[in-house]
Design a protein around this motif. Structure first.
Motif, PDB file in Angstrom:
ATOM      1  N   SER A 358     113.969  18.899 -12.424  1.00 12.86           N
ATOM      2  CA  SER A 358     112.867  19.048 -11.470  1.00 12.86           C
ATOM      3  C   SER A 358     111.591  19.549 -12.133  1.00 12.86           C
ATOM      4  N   ASP A 359     111.680  19.934 -13.404  1.00 13.14           N
ATOM      5  CA  ASP A 359     110.472  20.310 -14.129  1.00 13.14           C
ATOM      6  C   ASP A 359     109.596  19.108 -14.429  1.00 13.14           C
ATOM      7  N   ARG A 360     110.185  17.882 -14.317  1.00 15.39           N
ATOM      8  CA  ARG A 360     109.394  16.688 -14.615  1.00 15.39           C
ATOM      9  C   ARG A 360     109.547  15.560 -13.609  1.00 15.39           C
ATOM     10  N   LYS A 361     110.548  15.623 -12.754  1.00 10.40           N
ATOM     11  CA  LYS A 361     110.776  14.541 -11.790  1.00 10.40           C
ATOM     12  C   LYS A 361     111.024  15.094 -10.388  1.00 10.40           C
ATOM     13  N   GLY A 362     110.800  14.225  -9.380  1.00 10.47           N
ATOM     14  CA  GLY A 362     111.118  14.583  -8.007  1.00 10.47           C
ATOM     15  C   GLY A 362     109.977  15.135  -7.193  1.00 10.47           C
ATOM     16  N   ILE A 363     108.825  15.394  -7.830  1.00  8.70           N
ATOM     17  CA  ILE A 363     107.678  15.987  -7.142  1.00  8.70           C
ATOM     18  C   ILE A 363     106.405  15.313  -7.646  1.00  8.70           C
ATOM     19  N   LEU A 364     105.471  15.054  -6.741  1.00 11.63           N
ATOM     20  CA  LEU A 364     104.151  14.582  -7.143  1.00 11.63           C
ATOM     21  C   LEU A 364     103.271  15.802  -7.379  1.00 11.63           C
ATOM     22  N   ALA A 365     103.061  16.099  -8.653  1.00 11.67           N
ATOM     23  CA  ALA A 365     102.258  17.252  -9.037  1.00 11.67           C
ATOM     24  C   ALA A 365     101.782  17.051 -10.475  1.00 11.67           C
TER      25      ALA A 365
END
Length: 394
Positions: A358-365
């Motif tokens: 989740s440090d690089r995938k799963g979120i638009l940020a």
């Protein structure tokens, strides 16, 4: 890569929706999410036209699609299934092995590694999920009974030495040797998951203390309350509800679980502990009717596809699903009455958290991977972007 701007979108985060926001990405990474006016001079423009812009879907349990099974043991099978899933919004997936022969398992490792390097048009082949062969015979479901066995250190250590691509392993915790396997997986940073189990609540307690943190396809292939010598004992399902820190994955195709159970799981566990999975077999994205093999095309279990789901030929059990990830999000919103933000969260950041990415995938940020899916209010996917590159556009 040139900077790209997705304009006029409704951008979904794990907690809210930004109306009319702009997503900027460059060199495969998100640069910024801008609300309101945004300078896009010099950018390539993708006009979302009011559609939803969400993180790419992450499927941590799939056996194939497009008439390909990952156990067909060919590069073509990996690439073909990954491409079909990408058309439905999946940007990252775990190719999953069913219980099969030792030789097919070994071959799958080699073909996965080759396919991972050649994959340019499909969902990212992040790592492999071994579903079996260490399962309860009574809870085998569509798993091939010829290959079901207890955990054997000689065998599983051989598999682990042969491939560094194994990122998840599903096991029945009540079997002799399952706790030692759980500790080994945990030591290696591999997700250990409880599956196809006839265990008791106490077996899941033991499992949790020995590296297991996830329940595979919740309700499917697992025990519930039963009597032993007149006394009632809670099963694995009850453990899933009571253990707040235990993750569950659900096949939200509208067939494996009815609306009432989908609503109850969501109410009790919440979106931060639920991952949506397809558990799809090769018939995902294909016509219903003809016989399809679950697992290797020559050795696998023959199934019939009807009523939107795969079944054993005698119709005594489901045999995986024919779902794609867009269907899961659609089902949770339309059938289980779950807010879109939470439905997307269970298909993106929660599975990313389970995998530890989740440090690089799963979120638009900013600084996250530019894995993005654009879809309309019917959850019809119009564009899939992986690493900043469009791999599908309708």
């Amino acid at each position: 890569m040139k900077r790209t701007a997705i304009i006029n979108g409704r951008v979904v985060t794990p907690y809210r929706v930004f109306e009319g926001a702009t997503v900027l990405f460059e060199d495969g990474k998100i640069v910024d999410i801008v609300r309101g006016e945004c300078c896009t001079e010099g950018c390539d423009i993708i006009d979302a036209k009011g559609q939803i812009v969400a993180p790419g879907f992450i499927d941590i349990h799939t056996h194939g699609a497009g008439n390909y099974d990952f156990m067909d043991c060919s590069v073509e099978a990996f690439l073909g299934a990954a491409e079909m899933h990408a058309k439905h919004g999946t940007t990252t997936l775990l190719p999953t092995a069913t219980t099969g022969s030792h030789d097919i398992m070994k071959a799958m490792f080699a073909y996965f590694k080759e396919a991972k390097e050649k994959n340019t048009r499909g969902a990212t082949l992040y790592g492999m999920h071994l579903e079996g062969p260490y399962f309860s015979y009574e809870q085998r479901g569509a798993q091939d009974p010829r290959f079901i066995k207890n955990p054997d250190p000689k065998e599983y250590l051989e598999f682990l030495s042969m491939s560094d691509d194994i990122v998840r392993w599903s096991v029945a915790p009540e079997l002799p040797g399952a706790m030692a396997l759980g500790r080994e997986l945990d030591r290696r940073g591999i997700v250990a998951s409880v599956a196809h189990t006839d265990g008791l609540y106490s077996d899941v307690e033991d499992a949790r203390e020995n590296g297991y943190h996830l329940l595979t396809h919740f309700y499917s292939g697992m025990s519930t309350v039963r009597r032993i010598n007149a006394y009632r004992f809670a099963g694995v399902i009850e453990a899933g509800y009571c253990m707040d820190d235990m993750y569950v994955e659900i096949i939200a195709d509208g067939c494996h679980l009815p609306a009432e159970l989908l609503k109850m799981i969501y109410k009790i566990k919440g979106p931060a502990r639920i991952a949506l999975v397809t558990d799809s077999m090769r018939a995902a994205g294909m016509p219903e009717g003809p016989l399809y093999a679950l697992g290797n095309k020559d050795e696998g279990t023959k199934c019939i596809v009807e009523d939107g789901v795969a079944k054993l030929q005698d119709r005594t059990a489901f045999a995986g699903s024919v779902a794609t990830t867009d269907r899961l999000v659609r089902t949770m919103r339309n059938v289980a009455d779950v807010p879109l933000v939470d439905a997307v969260r269970m298909m993106t950041v929660t599975p990313a958290t389970i995998l530890g990415i989740s440090d690089r995938k799963g979120i638009l940020a900013p600084e996250k991977d530019a894995d993005i899916v654009i879809f309309d209010d019917r959850i019809h996917v119009s564009r899939t972007i992986i690493g900043g590159r469009t791999v599908y556009s309708d």
